[in-house]
Design a protein around this motif. Sequence first.
Motif, mmCIF file in Angstrom:
data_model
loop_
_atom_site.group_PDB
_atom_site.id
_atom_site.type_symbol
_atom_site.label_atom_id
_atom_site.label_comp_id
_atom_site.label_asym_id
_atom_site.label_seq_id
_atom_site.Cartn_x
_atom_site.Cartn_y
_atom_site.Cartn_z
ATOM 1 N N ILE A 98 -41.021 -5.125 -47.823
ATOM 2 C CA ILE A 98 -40.830 -5.661 -46.474
ATOM 3 C C ILE A 98 -41.927 -6.636 -46.055
ATOM 4 O O ILE A 98 -41.664 -7.597 -45.327
ATOM 5 C CB ILE A 98 -40.735 -4.503 -45.456
ATOM 6 N N ASP A 99 -43.162 -6.430 -46.502
ATOM 7 C CA ASP A 99 -44.242 -7.335 -46.106
ATOM 8 C C ASP A 99 -43.965 -8.771 -46.536
ATOM 9 O O ASP A 99 -44.417 -9.710 -45.881
ATOM 10 C CB ASP A 99 -45.574 -6.853 -46.682
ATOM 11 N N MET A 102 -41.936 -10.310 -43.776
ATOM 12 C CA MET A 102 -42.769 -10.610 -42.605
ATOM 13 C C MET A 102 -43.640 -11.846 -42.854
ATOM 14 O O MET A 102 -43.813 -12.691 -41.973
ATOM 15 C CB MET A 102 -43.650 -9.406 -42.266
ATOM 16 N N LEU A 113 -41.008 -11.903 -35.454
ATOM 17 C CA LEU A 113 -41.479 -10.781 -36.264
ATOM 18 C C LEU A 113 -40.821 -9.465 -35.875
ATOM 19 O O LEU A 113 -40.470 -8.654 -36.736
ATOM 20 C CB LEU A 113 -43.003 -10.648 -36.146
ATOM 21 N N GLN A 114 -40.639 -9.234 -34.589
ATOM 22 C CA GLN A 114 -40.041 -7.979 -34.152
ATOM 23 C C GLN A 114 -38.582 -7.893 -34.588
ATOM 24 O O GLN A 114 -38.114 -6.828 -35.000
ATOM 25 C CB GLN A 114 -40.143 -7.842 -32.625
ATOM 26 N N LYS A 117 -38.534 -6.958 -38.177
ATOM 27 C CA LYS A 117 -38.869 -5.550 -38.362
ATOM 28 C C LYS A 117 -37.654 -4.670 -38.073
ATOM 29 O O LYS A 117 -37.361 -3.725 -38.826
ATOM 30 C CB LYS A 117 -40.035 -5.152 -37.469
ATOM 31 N N ASN A 120 -35.101 -4.981 -40.936
ATOM 32 C CA ASN A 120 -35.477 -4.309 -42.172
ATOM 33 C C ASN A 120 -35.581 -2.804 -42.016
ATOM 34 O O ASN A 120 -35.322 -2.066 -42.968
ATOM 35 C CB ASN A 120 -36.776 -4.907 -42.715
ATOM 36 N N ASP A 121 -35.927 -2.332 -40.842
ATOM 37 C CA ASP A 121 -35.887 -0.890 -40.592
ATOM 38 C C ASP A 121 -34.457 -0.374 -40.723
ATOM 39 O O ASP A 121 -34.214 0.708 -41.268
ATOM 40 C CB ASP A 121 -36.434 -0.564 -39.204
ATOM 41 N N THR A 128 -41.324 2.949 -45.800
ATOM 42 C CA THR A 128 -42.556 2.166 -45.888
ATOM 43 C C THR A 128 -43.333 2.597 -47.121
ATOM 44 O O THR A 128 -43.407 3.793 -47.415
ATOM 45 C CB THR A 128 -43.437 2.384 -44.639
ATOM 46 N N LEU A 172 -51.191 -9.236 -41.534
ATOM 47 C CA LEU A 172 -50.541 -7.952 -41.775
ATOM 48 C C LEU A 172 -51.546 -6.927 -42.297
ATOM 49 O O LEU A 172 -51.537 -5.763 -41.890
ATOM 50 C CB LEU A 172 -49.409 -8.119 -42.788
ATOM 51 N N GLU A 176 -52.766 -3.245 -40.579
ATOM 52 C CA GLU A 176 -52.511 -1.953 -41.220
ATOM 53 C C GLU A 176 -53.497 -1.700 -42.363
ATOM 54 O O GLU A 176 -53.105 -1.602 -43.533
ATOM 55 C CB GLU A 176 -51.084 -1.891 -41.765
#
Length: 212
Positions: A98-99, A102, A113-114, A117, A120-121, A128, A172, A176
């Motif tokens: 997923i990164d 993004m 971006l949201q 997300k 992909n969620d 993840t 990113l 995180e």
Amino acid sequence: MYQKGFFISFEGIDGCGKSSIIAYLNTKLNDENIINIREPGGTIISEDIRYMLLNDKNKDMAPETEALLYAAARSQVVKQIIKPALAQGKVVLADRFIDSTMAYQGYGRGLDLQSLKVLNDFCTGGLTPDLTILLDLEPEKSYGYKKGLAPDRIESEGLGFQRLVRDGYLQLAAAEPDRIVKIDAAQDFSLVTLLVMQHIQRVVGPVLGEDI
């Protein structure tokens, strides 16, 4: 939670050395416990989507179409390969996840971006990676490594695009730090592999071979 195995993804701009690192890891890890996938790809359906995405004849592809196709390929490989492997206690090594969306479609293409997300969620059920290795490399150096190779549609976007993508990856990673480990990919290969193995040892431990 269904996940019993370990999910490790490898990220970075084109030419950063992901494939070489993953190939090296396969010589050091217990291959009975390892599942390798690449994105986009990993299943018949996902590989067909990969062809569409990377074919340089599709230069007119809209950013939104690109993001949806990547998500579709990812949805298939997650359901068909990744989740079953994790449920069996396997270690999944993913060349992108997923990164990449993004960084490339978000920071590179400028899509929200949201929204990416959420998309992909939905496609992954919120899956993840346990650990993400970001092989950081300046675009100028990555282009030097790939000199002489025919670029695919994404690689053809040029240095400016790759700089946006790299900056996205760095943001990113900063957001995180517990999941995304940044490693300078310009270092000697032996040092890069040592650092990668140390971080994987911390997460996976028992399935590693003794020769590190």
